[in-house]
Design a protein around this motif. Structure first.
Motif, PDB file in Angstrom:
ATOM      1  N   ALA A 273       0.858  -1.160   0.015  1.00 25.66           N
ATOM      2  CA  ALA A 273       0.079  -0.064  -0.106  1.00 25.66           C
ATOM      3  C   ALA A 273       0.772   1.228  -0.068  1.00 25.66           C
ATOM      4  CB  ALA A 273      -0.973  -0.232   1.264  1.00 25.66           C
ATOM      5  N   LEU A 274       1.983   1.452   0.703  1.00 23.46           N
ATOM      6  CA  LEU A 274       2.876   2.224   0.676  1.00 23.46           C
ATOM      7  C   LEU A 274       3.762   2.489  -0.444  1.00 23.46           C
ATOM      8  CD1 LEU A 274       4.387   2.021   4.287  1.00 23.46           C
ATOM      9  CD2 LEU A 274       2.998   3.743   3.514  1.00 23.46           C
ATOM     10  N   ALA A 280       0.500   7.573   3.589  1.00 22.49           N
ATOM     11  CA  ALA A 280       1.256   6.658   4.844  1.00 22.49           C
ATOM     12  C   ALA A 280       0.472   6.791   6.003  1.00 22.49           C
ATOM     13  CB  ALA A 280       2.624   7.424   4.860  1.00 22.49           C
ATOM     14  N   ARG A 281      -0.173   8.161   6.345  1.00 22.82           N
ATOM     15  CA  ARG A 281      -1.118   8.200   7.519  1.00 22.82           C
ATOM     16  C   ARG A 281      -2.299   7.248   7.451  1.00 22.82           C
ATOM     17  NH1 ARG A 281      -2.588  14.385   7.033  1.00 22.82           N
ATOM     18  NH2 ARG A 281      -3.085  13.387   5.131  1.00 22.82           N
ATOM     19  N   VAL A 285      -3.126   4.216   9.939  1.00 26.41           N
ATOM     20  CA  VAL A 285      -4.424   3.872  10.511  1.00 26.41           C
ATOM     21  C   VAL A 285      -5.039   2.495  10.364  1.00 26.41           C
ATOM     22  CG1 VAL A 285      -6.862   4.433  10.381  1.00 26.41           C
ATOM     23  CG2 VAL A 285      -5.402   6.518  10.378  1.00 26.41           C
ATOM     24  N   ALA A 286      -4.681   1.946   9.198  1.00 21.93           N
ATOM     25  CA  ALA A 286      -5.129   0.669   8.739  1.00 21.93           C
ATOM     26  C   ALA A 286      -4.319  -0.375   9.455  1.00 21.93           C
ATOM     27  CB  ALA A 286      -5.023   0.378   7.159  1.00 21.93           C
ATOM     28  N   ARG A 287      -3.121  -0.044   9.383  1.00 26.80           N
ATOM     29  CA  ARG A 287      -2.167  -1.198  10.381  1.00 26.80           C
ATOM     30  C   ARG A 287      -2.690  -1.113  11.693  1.00 26.80           C
ATOM     31  NH1 ARG A 287       2.784  -2.774   8.037  1.00 26.80           N
ATOM     32  NH2 ARG A 287       3.616  -1.499   6.426  1.00 26.80           N
ATOM     33  N   HIS A 288      -2.991  -0.002  12.488  1.00 21.61           N
ATOM     34  CA  HIS A 288      -3.434  -0.019  13.929  1.00 21.61           C
ATOM     35  C   HIS A 288      -4.718  -0.745  14.204  1.00 21.61           C
ATOM     36  CE1 HIS A 288      -4.301   1.511  17.609  1.00 21.61           C
ATOM     37  NE2 HIS A 288      -5.296   2.019  17.374  1.00 21.61           N
ATOM     38  N   LEU A 289      -5.508  -0.501  13.171  1.00 17.99           N
ATOM     39  CA  LEU A 289      -6.956  -1.089  13.354  1.00 17.99           C
ATOM     40  C   LEU A 289      -6.759  -2.365  13.021  1.00 17.99           C
ATOM     41  CD1 LEU A 289      -9.025   1.504  11.361  1.00 17.99           C
ATOM     42  CD2 LEU A 289      -9.187   1.248  13.795  1.00 17.99           C
ATOM     43  N   THR A 345      -4.202   9.866  14.330  1.00 18.93           N
ATOM     44  CA  THR A 345      -3.236   9.832  13.322  1.00 18.93           C
ATOM     45  C   THR A 345      -2.965  10.633  12.311  1.00 18.93           C
ATOM     46  OG1 THR A 345      -3.315   7.130  13.785  1.00 18.93           O
ATOM     47  CG2 THR A 345      -2.175   8.016  11.913  1.00 18.93           C
ATOM     48  N   VAL A 346      -4.084  11.277  11.680  1.00 19.72           N
ATOM     49  CA  VAL A 346      -4.115  12.350  10.620  1.00 19.72           C
ATOM     50  C   VAL A 346      -4.002  13.474  11.373  1.00 19.72           C
ATOM     51  CG1 VAL A 346      -5.490  12.924   8.458  1.00 19.72           C
ATOM     52  CG2 VAL A 346      -5.301  10.512   9.310  1.00 19.72           C
TER      53      VAL A 346
END
Length: 381
Positions: A273-274, A280-281, A285-289, A345-346
């Motif tokens: 995705a990166l 990246a923000r 968020v997606a990683r954290h969730l 995050t954002v």
């Protein structure tokens, strides 16, 4: 392969056509055909079932031999031996770069058992080892199978899928007569093609039972609705299934699981995705969730499909609207957690699902060119 195409310059041949004539596995023929196309020594056309034909360079290619890694061109009769062959990473033809799927989209291979995933699936196909891919929706299960098997047929499963959807049923033609229309299972068997049963665990077990005789040692089915006709699987026929464990109604029965010797978990590649330049923000968020989902604290996290949709929405409507939409597509019970993660995050102060606002007032700027507000209001109706 090149010699076969060169000898029939006017013909467009499918992978199944060439496999039957050469006596090799569909996987080996497919790899050889795609190699010729990549080198510009053959032409490819078609989207669903690709066809190959000779071009100006094919005859020259037929004059020289190309040595392939062990097992790549093993005849189907030797499949059992080939399946026992020990492959080494050094000998493996590694497809690391993006692969263009039939619909034109690019697929970026990932590692699987020290191999590119598309290559691993092709080796499993050549060894007749059925595969079940499982993971959340949007992680790329279907994309992987489409990239691995250009000759793929797909059945989109749900609770309403019937035996007729798999095997076929009678339909009325233009003249009013009823004719039997074969389904994708029969087509895949008779043409030696790969078949993806997507969302297989949403299909009734009684319906899936019609598939099992084609996958075991019998490799044949009976079409009871069409005079009890027996359909035998041609070399190359192969079944892959997809399973979304978190989807309501998805049940992986023991009968279904036992038919798939290899079961592969598919998750989102956030590094990809990166690399695709998604904010990246938002990826953080997606990683954290996703981590919260693993801990059982949450039921949903954005997968690659949602992240790609975010990127497209942001390009059209802007960051604020794309973030709002990301929150809005989350299940209602998880929206607050998703919104909190976005805010932290954002760095936005407040975020809510994308919603229609108040009606916009009519202004001169929205009138036809050359009009005035007074003239527009006084125009007869």
């Amino acid at each position: 392969m090149a010699r076969l195409l060169a000898d029939r310059p006017a013909d467009a041949l499918t992978i199944g056509d060439m496999a039957r004539q050469l006596g090799h596995s569909h996987g080996a023929v497919r790899n050889a055909a795609l190699t010729l196309v990549r080198r510009g020594e053959a032409d490819q056309s078609g989207t669903g079932q690709p066809e190959f034909r000779a071009n100006a360079k094919t005859a020259a290619a037929a004059q020289r031999a190309v040595i392939s890694p062990p097992g790549t061109h093993a005849p189907r009769a030797q499949a059992a031996t080939a399946a026992r062959t020990t492959y080494t990473a050094a000998a493996a033809p590694r497809q690391i770069g993006p692969i263009r799927r039939a619909g034109g989209q690019l697929y970026h291979p990932r590692e699987l058992a020290d191999l590119p995933d598309v290559e691993a699936l092709n080796r499993l196909r050549d060894a007749d080892v059925p595969v079940l891919l499982y993971g959340p929706p949007g992680t790329g299960k279907t994309s992987l199978v489409e990239a691995a098997f250009p000759d793929l047929l797909t059945v989109a499963g749900d609770g309403d899928t019937t035996v007729g959807d798999l095997i076929g049923e009678y339909t009325q033609d233009d003249a009013g007569a009823y004719v039997f229309q074969y389904g994708p299972l029969v087509t895949a068997m008779t043409e030696g093609r790969a078949l993806l049963i997507d969302d297989a665990t949403l299909i009734s077990p009684k319906v899936l039972a019609a598939l099992y005789p084609a996958m075991d040692g019998r490799r044949q089915i009976q079409v009871k609705a069409h005079k009890g006709e027996t359909i035998k699987a041609e070399p190359g026929f192969y079944v892959v299934a997809g399973h979304n464990p978190g989807v309501h109604g998805a049940v992986l029965t023991e009968a279904l699981a036992s038919r798939f010797s290899v079961q592969i978990q598919i998750g989102t590649d956030y590094d990809l995705a990166l690399a695709l330049r998604i904010d990246a923000r938002v990826v953080r968020v997606a990683r954290h969730l996703a981590h919260q989902v693993e801990l059982g604290e949450l039921g949903w996290a954005p997968q690659l499909r949602e992240l790609l949709s975010y990127q497209k929405t942001e390009a059209v409507l802007g960051t604020k609207a794309a973030l709002a939409n990301l929150v809005g597509i989350a299940p209602e019970e998880d929206r607050d957690a998703v919104a909190d993660a976005v805010i932290k995050t954002v760095g936005v102060k407040k975020i809510a699902p994308l919603t229609l606002g108040k009606q916009l007032p009519a202004t001169a700027a929205r009138l036809p060119p050359g009009s005035t507000g007074a003239a527009h209001r006084g125009r007869p109706r």
